[in-house]
Motif scaffolding. Sequence first.
Motif, PDB file in Angstrom:
ATOM      1  N   GLY A 120      20.940  15.822  21.724  1.00 11.85           N
ATOM      2  CA  GLY A 120      21.349  14.429  21.787  1.00 11.85           C
ATOM      3  C   GLY A 120      21.654  13.821  20.435  1.00 11.85           C
ATOM      4  N   GLY A 121      22.024  14.644  19.459  1.00  9.18           N
ATOM      5  CA  GLY A 121      22.320  14.151  18.118  1.00  9.18           C
ATOM      6  C   GLY A 121      21.106  14.097  17.214  1.00  9.18           C
ATOM      7  N   ARG A 122      19.939  14.437  17.736  1.00  9.56           N
ATOM      8  CA  ARG A 122      18.735  14.446  16.888  1.00  9.56           C
ATOM      9  C   ARG A 122      18.755  15.615  15.913  1.00  9.56           C
ATOM     10  N   GLN A 123      19.584  16.608  16.221  1.00  8.54           N
ATOM     11  CA  GLN A 123      19.793  17.726  15.306  1.00  8.54           C
ATOM     12  C   GLN A 123      21.280  18.069  15.290  1.00  8.54           C
ATOM     13  N   GLN A 134      31.521  13.947   6.120  1.00  5.06           N
ATOM     14  CA  GLN A 134      31.942  14.232   7.494  1.00  5.06           C
ATOM     15  C   GLN A 134      30.777  14.068   8.460  1.00  5.06           C
ATOM     16  N   LEU A 135      29.621  14.610   8.092  1.00  6.86           N
ATOM     17  CA  LEU A 135      28.449  14.519   8.959  1.00  6.86           C
ATOM     18  C   LEU A 135      28.001  13.069   9.104  1.00  6.86           C
ATOM     19  N   GLU A 136      28.040  12.320   8.024  1.00 12.55           N
ATOM     20  CA  GLU A 136      27.653  10.909   8.077  1.00 12.55           C
ATOM     21  C   GLU A 136      28.540  10.135   9.048  1.00 12.55           C
ATOM     22  N   ARG A 137      29.857  10.374   8.972  1.00 14.24           N
ATOM     23  CA  ARG A 137      30.784   9.665   9.855  1.00 14.24           C
ATOM     24  C   ARG A 137      30.584  10.076  11.314  1.00 14.24           C
ATOM     25  N   MET A 138      30.268  11.338  11.554  1.00 18.11           N
ATOM     26  CA  MET A 138      30.064  11.809  12.921  1.00 18.11           C
ATOM     27  C   MET A 138      28.803  11.203  13.545  1.00 18.11           C
ATOM     28  N   LEU A 139      27.773  11.014  12.722  1.00 19.32           N
ATOM     29  CA  LEU A 139      26.500  10.509  13.244  1.00 19.32           C
ATOM     30  C   LEU A 139      26.462   8.991  13.376  1.00 19.32           C
ATOM     31  N   LYS A 140      27.321   8.305  12.648  1.00 17.84           N
ATOM     32  CA  LYS A 140      27.250   6.846  12.604  1.00 17.84           C
ATOM     33  C   LYS A 140      27.341   6.192  13.982  1.00 17.84           C
ATOM     34  N   PRO A 141      28.260   6.616  14.870  1.00 19.78           N
ATOM     35  CA  PRO A 141      28.303   5.986  16.204  1.00 19.78           C
ATOM     36  C   PRO A 141      27.028   6.192  17.011  1.00 19.78           C
ATOM     37  N   LEU A 142      26.236   7.194  16.647  1.00 20.05           N
ATOM     38  CA  LEU A 142      24.990   7.465  17.357  1.00 20.05           C
ATOM     39  C   LEU A 142      23.815   6.705  16.759  1.00 20.05           C
ATOM     40  N   ARG A 144      22.620   7.303  13.781  1.00 13.36           N
ATOM     41  CA  ARG A 144      21.812   8.278  13.055  1.00 13.36           C
ATOM     42  C   ARG A 144      22.501   8.651  11.746  1.00 13.36           C
ATOM     43  N   GLU A 145      21.737   9.303  10.864  1.00 18.01           N
ATOM     44  CA  GLU A 145      22.243   9.654   9.546  1.00 18.01           C
ATOM     45  C   GLU A 145      21.738  11.035   9.138  1.00 18.01           C
ATOM     46  N   LEU A 276      19.802  21.359  11.267  1.00 17.01           N
ATOM     47  CA  LEU A 276      19.113  20.314  10.519  1.00 17.01           C
ATOM     48  C   LEU A 276      18.746  19.151  11.426  1.00 17.01           C
ATOM     49  N   ASP A 277      17.661  18.482  11.077  1.00 15.12           N
ATOM     50  CA  ASP A 277      17.312  17.232  11.726  1.00 15.12           C
ATOM     51  C   ASP A 277      18.246  16.125  11.248  1.00 15.12           C
TER      52      ASP A 277
END
Length: 577
Positions: A120-123, A134-142, A144-145, A276-277
Amino acid sequence: MTAPHSTAAPARPPVPFDQLRDRLRAVVGAAHVLTDPRATRRYSRGYRFGQGRVEAVVRPGSLVEQWRAFQACVEAGRIVIMQAANTGLTGGSTPDGNDYDRPVVVISTLRMTAVHLIEGGRQVICLPGASLDQLERMLKPLGREPHSVIGSSCIGASVVGGVCNNSGGSLIQRGPAYTQMALYARVGADGRVELVNHLGVALGDDPETVLARVEAGDFQPGEILADDRRQASDGDYARRVRDVDADSPARFNADPDRLFEASGSAGKAVVFAVRLDTFAAAGETGVFYIGASDPAVLTRIRRDILSDFEHLPVAGEYMHRDCYDIARKYGKDTFLAIRTLGTGRIGQLFGMKSRFDAFVEDLGFLPKYLGDRLLQFASGLFPEHLPARMNQYRDRFEHHLMLKMSGEGVEEARAYLARTLTDDAAAFFECTPDEGARAFLHRFAAAGAAVRYRAVHHRQVSDIVALDIALRRNDRDWMEVLPEDVRRPILKSLYYGHFFCHVFHQDYIVAKGHDPVALEHRMWDLLDQRRAAYPAEHNVGHLYKASPAQAAHFKRLDPCNCLNPGIGMTSRRAEWV
């Protein structure tokens, strides 16, 4: 997929290059096997330090291609240096000189950028070319960081590179990049390439099937295994950093407890993916800008907040006034580029600049460092980019601290600072959102400011001595005082860092006619006297000597010494001769 081995097999005799070249072209395509020095320049020179001759640069477009290219290089008796964004500051992802005992091939991973969200985006599972931005932008809508959201991400640093280098990170609650869950290849002591799947995902046993499935995200939730024995982040860091009376650093590259397979491998393994978490993004945040004339004031703030606050800060970044000035002038174009284009474009701009520098160098008659000098001139045409209140504090105070809090911690910090900073020796103001963003961006633009200064003033500058050090958590005398014989050849001393972690970056611009290496070794003696650990977060590269724990880690991963030999001033020769 691994088997233990006790002794190294004899080194393979190198095969003729044209045979290897043809095999590599068959694997990745002719367009992605670079041999012309102009084409390989950006891969054979480090961002700040290090360069050397490479026989070829290979740019695989899939994990299977990376696996096959690596096998081809090992079977051809080549040294392999793995490289992602090449944003490191200690030369650890490029050759260092030309005195290797075998030809060097660089394998660039930048074409493999997939990120798979799991749990669920936790990892996340990140391929070797995936960037922090890229990872930061992908997680932002969720909401998370990732473990780090600015700093190296500004210049396109890869997620995997951060793990392999035990990179730090400015976020106090999350600690350095770390995982015990990775998919990687190594060369066993028998000289054979083997794949190790500790990703915690059931993918089968055939290496190419495993790699293809990981790249495609071809796995079901039931194949993602929970493993309480393996961590996907440094979950103990918040407790460690709060222990302000501990007589040891909170984090440093050679920490034996943070050397685990891919983590801290420094190029001694070929990493295909890491698990990664991720972290819940902070809600409401506030930034406090603190100025002080006496470093003891900041010492008190650090100890009080880490010891007594219910809520840990999100980040706490320090800058000395001299560093403020250099970054204000020589980091301005980086600041403006990130503000205007965002972090996602910065890696491309660095690539364009590298190609321009290669073109100028080939012509031979144009001024040295022309690209840097043009960028510096252009940045001067733009208006002042730093807020007026920050510049006023620059005039009033020698020491600057940017404190970012979230949630209820904002009021906790506001009340504490109001009752603590009550005289002219120190003061604070609460930043507007724009001021806070500019303050932190200015701090991170400082990392490249010394490089620009060296380029613009190359006739006066010998080189840069760049140290990143971790002080003991209980060390109250964090502000360095250099002896006169050490200070004399230094034109500029730039001090900045992650204050609450007690990790500092110290860049010394050395005057022409003086030996930077001798000066650096003298500084190591001084750091040893202070019982500091170094490097703290940029890894050993080719500037520092690996600790016994690191050297042992490298040898376990790479008994044949065919991956990034010489790292940490270890042996460059086959089988660690």
